[in-house]
Design an enzyme around this catalytic site. Structure first.
Site, short mmCIF file in Angstrom:
data_model
loop_
_atom_site.label_atom_id
_atom_site.label_comp_id
_atom_site.label_asym_id
_atom_site.label_seq_id
_atom_site.Cartn_x
_atom_site.Cartn_y
_atom_site.Cartn_z
N SER A 1 -1.00 7.32 -1.15
CA SER A 1 -0.59 8.49 -1.92
C SER A 1 -1.29 8.53 -3.28
O SER A 1 -1.15 9.50 -4.01
CB SER A 1 0.93 8.47 -2.13
OG SER A 1 1.29 7.31 -2.86
N HIS B 1 -2.58 -6.27 -3.77
CA HIS B 1 -1.16 -6.45 -4.11
C HIS B 1 -0.54 -7.68 -3.46
O HIS B 1 0.68 -7.76 -3.33
CB HIS B 1 -0.37 -5.19 -3.73
CG HIS B 1 -0.77 -3.98 -4.53
ND1 HIS B 1 -0.48 -2.68 -4.16
CD2 HIS B 1 -1.44 -3.88 -5.70
CE1 HIS B 1 -0.97 -1.84 -5.07
NE2 HIS B 1 -1.57 -2.54 -5.99
N ASP C 1 0.14 -6.56 4.49
CA ASP C 1 0.07 -7.04 5.88
C ASP C 1 -1.31 -7.59 6.17
O ASP C 1 -2.22 -7.51 5.34
CB ASP C 1 0.45 -5.90 6.86
CG ASP C 1 -0.55 -4.74 6.84
OD1 ASP C 1 -1.77 -4.99 6.97
OD2 ASP C 1 -0.12 -3.56 6.73
N TYR D 1 11.57 -9.41 1.41
CA TYR D 1 10.23 -9.77 1.90
C TYR D 1 10.31 -10.53 3.24
O TYR D 1 9.39 -10.41 4.06
CB TYR D 1 9.45 -10.54 0.83
CG TYR D 1 9.03 -9.59 -0.28
CD1 TYR D 1 7.97 -8.70 -0.08
CD2 TYR D 1 9.73 -9.52 -1.48
CE1 TYR D 1 7.63 -7.77 -1.06
CE2 TYR D 1 9.39 -8.60 -2.46
CZ TYR D 1 8.33 -7.73 -2.24
OH TYR D 1 7.99 -6.81 -3.20
N ASN E 1 -2.28 -3.00 0.95
CA ASN E 1 -1.26 -3.49 1.88
C ASN E 1 -1.15 -5.00 1.83
O ASN E 1 -2.13 -5.71 1.63
CB ASN E 1 -1.59 -3.04 3.30
CG ASN E 1 -1.61 -1.53 3.43
OD1 ASN E 1 -1.09 -0.85 2.55
ND2 ASN E 1 -2.21 -1.02 4.49
N ARG F 1 10.29 -7.87 5.82
CA ARG F 1 8.94 -7.30 5.97
C ARG F 1 8.05 -8.26 6.78
O ARG F 1 7.31 -7.87 7.65
CB ARG F 1 8.26 -7.07 4.60
CG ARG F 1 9.10 -6.41 3.53
CD ARG F 1 8.94 -4.92 3.56
NE ARG F 1 9.71 -4.29 4.60
CZ ARG F 1 11.05 -4.15 4.59
NH1 ARG F 1 11.79 -4.61 3.61
NH2 ARG F 1 11.67 -3.54 5.59
N1 APR Z 1 -2.07 7.88 8.70
C1 APR Z 1 -2.62 7.99 7.46
N2 APR Z 1 -1.90 8.21 6.36
C2 APR Z 1 -0.57 8.31 6.51
C3 APR Z 1 0.07 8.20 7.75
C4 APR Z 1 -0.74 7.99 8.90
N3 APR Z 1 -0.25 7.86 10.13
N4 APR Z 1 1.41 8.35 7.56
C5 APR Z 1 1.58 8.53 6.24
N5 APR Z 1 0.40 8.51 5.59
C6 APR Z 1 0.10 8.65 4.17
C7 APR Z 1 1.08 9.46 3.36
O1 APR Z 1 0.79 10.85 3.45
C8 APR Z 1 0.83 8.91 1.95
O2 APR Z 1 -0.22 9.60 1.31
O3 APR Z 1 0.10 7.36 3.60
C9 APR Z 1 0.38 7.47 2.22
C10 APR Z 1 1.42 6.42 1.87
O4 APR Z 1 1.67 6.44 0.50
P1 APR Z 1 2.65 5.36 -0.16
O5 APR Z 1 3.87 5.24 0.65
O6 APR Z 1 2.80 5.72 -1.58
O7 APR Z 1 1.84 3.98 0.01
P2 APR Z 1 0.67 3.39 -0.87
O8 APR Z 1 -0.15 4.46 -1.47
O9 APR Z 1 0.00 2.36 -0.07
O10 APR Z 1 1.50 2.68 -2.02
C11 APR Z 1 0.83 1.96 -3.02
O11 APR Z 1 2.91 1.19 -3.87
O12 APR Z 1 5.05 0.28 -3.77
C12 APR Z 1 3.76 0.10 -3.68
O13 APR Z 1 2.85 -1.99 -3.75
C13 APR Z 1 3.15 -0.94 -2.87
O14 APR Z 1 0.85 -1.16 -2.23
C14 APR Z 1 1.91 -0.25 -2.37
C15 APR Z 1 1.64 0.78 -3.46
#
Ligand code: APR
Length: 234
Positions: free
Chosen positions: A174, A106, A91, A55, A89, A58
């Site tokens: 995602s 989170h 951040d 962390y 997020n 990060r």
């Molecule tokens: N603009 C928009 N979306 C994007 C971009 C971009 N430039 N680049 C990537 N993505 C999308 C990907 O296609 C994906 O669908 O962002 C998403 C990221 O997904 P994850 O990495 O799974 O992140 P997130 O959904 O925020 O994860 C949820 O998981 O580990 C944890 O606690 C952490 O809050 C986080 C949670």
């Protein structure tokens, strides 16, 4: 006239263009690290130094990046709409761009908290939380992050908020992680739902969603243009 309410659920993708890695894309953080080693309470019990270091890295990076066009566009949208952001997020880029209503599901990287009394939350000075940094009750401070397996205390408030949306927007997540991914089910039937993501997501369960298959920066700009009546999305 009362402004329409837009509730926006954001994930790592909204900050990707600021230079912060997402978790599950190729090259994402969970390819480099094992969740079980750095983002669970068991990991913390096993190796506090490793978790603090993860962390700290990060947090250090967060001081080196800036909000991007998507964060700014959402902040700008407050001129015309009552915008409420629910972010997964940790951040602070939404706040730094000027958004005034941001709910962190989170946790927050720049905050730390006591390990004996979770109501003791502090702003951390600088990027580094060290072994030996203690709360006022003498316990080691931990990152103010919701780890896997821990309850997401903000969910009831986020669900309530989602149910008040006139328009619902999902950007850069995602939708893999629950309960956050289930918030969309609290949106009232008939509410327009937009999803901005450059990658193909399986969203069959989100009824009537309009997909803007773009990066957050350009996709959010197009959405704002449409919502403010400047230009419709083709
Ligand atoms: N603009 C928009 N979306 C994007 C971009 C971009 N430039 N680049 C990537 N993505 C999308 C990907 O296609 C994906 O669908 O962002 C998403 C990221 O997904 P994850 O990495 O799974 O992140 P997130 O959904 O925020 O994860 C949820 O998981 O580990 C944890 O606690 C952490 O809050 C986080 C949670």
């Amino acid at each position: 006239m009362k402004k329409k309410r837009i509730v926006v659920l954001t994930g790592a993708g909204v900050s990707a263009e600021s230079g912060i890695k997402t978790f599950r894309d190729s090259g994402g953080l969970w390819e480099e690290y094992d969740i079980m080693d750095v983002a669970t309470f068991e990991a913390w019990e096993r190796n506090q130094e490793l978790v603090l270091d993860f962390y700290n890295q990060r947090r250090k990076q967060l001081y080196e990046v800036e909000p991007n066009a998507a964060h700014y566009a959402l902040a700008e949208l407050e001129k015309d709409f009552d915008v409420r952001i629910i972010t997964q997020n940790v951040d602070d880029l939404h706040e730094r761009a000027g958004s005034t209503h941001v709910m962190h599901l989170h946790g927050e990287l720049k905050k730390v908290r006591s390990t004996v009394d979770e109501s003791l939350v502090y702003d951390l000075d600088g990027w580094e939380l060290k072994l030996g940094d203690k709360c006022e009750k003498g316990s080691q401070l931990r990152p103010h992050i919701v780890w896997f397996g821990e309850p997401v205390d903000m969910i009831p408030a986020a669900a309530d908020l989602s149910s008040t949306a006139d328009i619902y927007v999902i950007i850069g997540t995602s939708l893999n992680v629950y309960p956050a991914a289930g918030l969309v089910h609290y949106v009232r039937p008939g509410t327009p739902i937009y999803l901005i993501d450059p990658n193909e997501l399986s969203v069959g369960h989100i009824h009537g969603v309009r997909i803007i298959k773009e990066k957050a920066s350009t996709g959010t700009k197009k959405l704002v243009d449409e919502l403010t009546g400047k230009k419709s999305i083709p």
